[in-house]
Design a protein around this motif. Structure first.
Motif, PDB file in Angstrom:
ATOM      1  N   LEU A  84       1.580   0.018   9.168  1.00 26.23           N
ATOM      2  CA  LEU A  84       1.994   1.071   9.783  1.00 26.23           C
ATOM      3  C   LEU A  84       2.457   1.454  11.300  1.00 26.23           C
TER       4      LEU A  84
ATOM      5  N   HIS B 293       0.911  -1.892   0.017  1.00 27.39           N
ATOM      6  CA  HIS B 293      -0.334   0.000   0.363  1.00 27.39           C
ATOM      7  C   HIS B 293       0.935   1.280  -0.001  1.00 27.39           C
ATOM      8  N   PHE B 294       1.820   1.419   0.934  1.00 26.08           N
ATOM      9  CA  PHE B 294       2.695   2.624   0.393  1.00 26.08           C
ATOM     10  C   PHE B 294       4.218   2.210  -0.321  1.00 26.08           C
TER      11      PHE B 294
ATOM     12  N   PRO C   8      -3.646   8.186  -2.037  1.00 34.25           N
ATOM     13  CA  PRO C   8      -4.961   8.111  -0.899  1.00 34.25           C
ATOM     14  C   PRO C   8      -5.275   7.102   0.039  1.00 34.25           C
ATOM     15  N   SER C   9      -5.831   5.973  -1.018  1.00 35.61           N
ATOM     16  CA  SER C   9      -6.357   4.936  -0.388  1.00 35.61           C
ATOM     17  C   SER C   9      -6.127   4.009   0.480  1.00 35.61           C
ATOM     18  N   ALA C  10      -4.090   4.419   0.684  1.00 36.92           N
ATOM     19  CA  ALA C  10      -3.757   3.636   1.582  1.00 36.92           C
ATOM     20  C   ALA C  10      -3.927   4.202   3.078  1.00 36.92           C
ATOM     21  N   TRP C  11      -4.457   5.615   3.422  1.00 39.85           N
ATOM     22  CA  TRP C  11      -4.548   6.076   4.381  1.00 39.85           C
ATOM     23  C   TRP C  11      -5.824   6.037   5.008  1.00 39.85           C
ATOM     24  N   THR C  12      -6.901   4.657   4.614  1.00 39.61           N
ATOM     25  CA  THR C  12      -8.118   4.497   4.931  1.00 39.61           C
ATOM     26  C   THR C  12      -8.201   3.074   4.811  1.00 39.61           C
ATOM     27  N   ASN C  13      -7.776   2.458   4.386  1.00 37.37           N
ATOM     28  CA  ASN C  13      -7.028   0.453   4.602  1.00 37.37           C
ATOM     29  C   ASN C  13      -6.501   0.438   5.479  1.00 37.37           C
TER      30      ASN C  13
ATOM     31  N   LEU D 139       7.944   7.853   7.304  1.00 33.85           N
ATOM     32  CA  LEU D 139       6.311   7.839   8.179  1.00 33.85           C
ATOM     33  C   LEU D 139       6.644   6.899   9.698  1.00 33.85           C
TER      34      LEU D 139
ATOM     35  N   LEU E  29      -2.659   0.373   7.513  1.00 41.22           N
ATOM     36  CA  LEU E  29      -2.633   1.107   8.695  1.00 41.22           C
ATOM     37  C   LEU E  29      -2.159   0.521  10.292  1.00 41.22           C
TER      38      LEU E  29
ATOM     39  N   LEU F 172       2.325   8.478  -3.201  1.00 40.14           N
ATOM     40  CA  LEU F 172       1.397   7.988  -2.395  1.00 40.14           C
ATOM     41  C   LEU F 172      -0.249   8.508  -2.694  1.00 40.14           C
TER      42      LEU F 172
END
Length: 306
Positions: free
Chosen positions: A221, A30-31, A209-214, A39, A218, A207
């Motif tokens: 990370l 994802h990242f 944006p969908s990574a921040w809601t997956n 991060l 998360l 990056l």
């Protein structure tokens, strides 16, 4: 009672650091790699700095030597190590990456002897270093007709990560500074994160944006930043004081077991015979290089038990 406590903490640290390789593989779906590593240490660095401010008096570096210590830590122990590792692990398994990284204690001794010629490796030590390097070669399985194969390059990148960490470990010990290890780690994490952000920007890493809601992204990370980095290093500091450097290095040889099992269960990654053979060679190399230190360390431990 103290012996059992140390064993529980040791296995906990091995489990956390071993499964961190699985979290890296999961998060890389994802990242982008360097940004992902940056991060991780944005979060871990802030937590470690808060802990350093709470736990020690000298929570910030002072003077050229102390800042020099932080710079070496930021460049080699954090930025170079994790950039090489995360990029390389895109094309290798969590277990294979953990096994190659376990070569770090052997490389550390090699760099120490190289940079201090008066303290040269014995013949057995040289053999141990070569056996460990052979183990990496077995895992990489280079094809002479295609030395630039993706899997070979990936393994070499992870090897560069282990070498960066080993060189950084030697250089930080050579700097005459009395900075508490908690402070050094905190500022190195923040400095390393900044360097990796700059590298990520230079590479033009995108990056989504969908990574921040997956949830998986998360979770990976958060696991790396909070457990593998923040909690993991706190356990490491505690065990380093209780067990010493030689015994704590054994974590590197237990962690791949957790990486292999969890990688198989969660990611469906297999582990082949050559990877197991490579791990055995690296472990043998460690024993040969550290044979006297291991004898002394476990002799002292036996004496305390009696």
């Amino acid at each position: 009672m103290s012996r059992y406590r140390n064993l529980v903490l040791f296995l906990s640290l091995a489990a956390i650091w071993g499964t961190s390789f699985v979290a890296i593989s999961a998060g890389l779906e994802h990242f982008p790699p360097v940004l992902f590593a940056a991060l991780r240490y944005d979060i871990a660095g802030v937590i470690m700095l808060a802990y350093a401010a709470y736990a020690v008096d000298d929570w910030r570096p002072r003077g050229r030597d102390e800042w020099g210590l932080v710079v070496v830590g930021a460049v080699l122990l954090i930025a170079a190590y994790h950039a090489f590792l995360f990029i390389g692990q895109q094309n290798t398994t969590a277990a294979a990456a953990a096994i190659v990284v376990s070569l770090s204690p052997v490389l550390t001794t090699g760099f120490a002897r190289l940079l201090v010629p008066a303290d040269a490796l014995s013949r057995v030590g040289v053999v141990g270093l070569l056996v460990g390097l052979l183990g990496v070669g077995v895992i990489a399985q280079p094809d002479p007709s295609d030395l630039l194969a993706t899997e070979v390059i990936a393994t070499l990148l992870v090897f560069c990560a282990a070498a960066s960490f080993a060189l950084g470990s030697v250089l930080t010990r050579s700097i005459d500074a009395t900075l508490p290890i908690e402070t050094m780690e905190a500022w190195s994490m923040l400095g390393g994160a900044l360097l990796m952000h700059a590298l990520s920007f230079g590479l033009g890493e995108p990056l989504e944006p969908s990574a921040w809601t997956n949830p998986e992204a998360l979770g990976a990370l958060g696991y790396l930043a909070l457990l593998a980095s923040a909690l993991g290093f706190l356990l490491y500091f505690d065990l380093l004081e209780r067990l010493g450097a030689v015994e704590i290095n054994m974590v590197s040889y237990v962690a791949p077991v957790f990486a292999a099992v969890v990688g198989w269960l969660y990611l469906g990654e297999g582990i082949d015979t050559t990877t197991i053979v490579g791990f055995g060679l690296i472990a043998i190399g460690f024993v040969l290089v550290k044979r006297q230190a291991l004898r002394d360390a476990f002799g002292n431990a036996r004496g305390r038990a009696e």
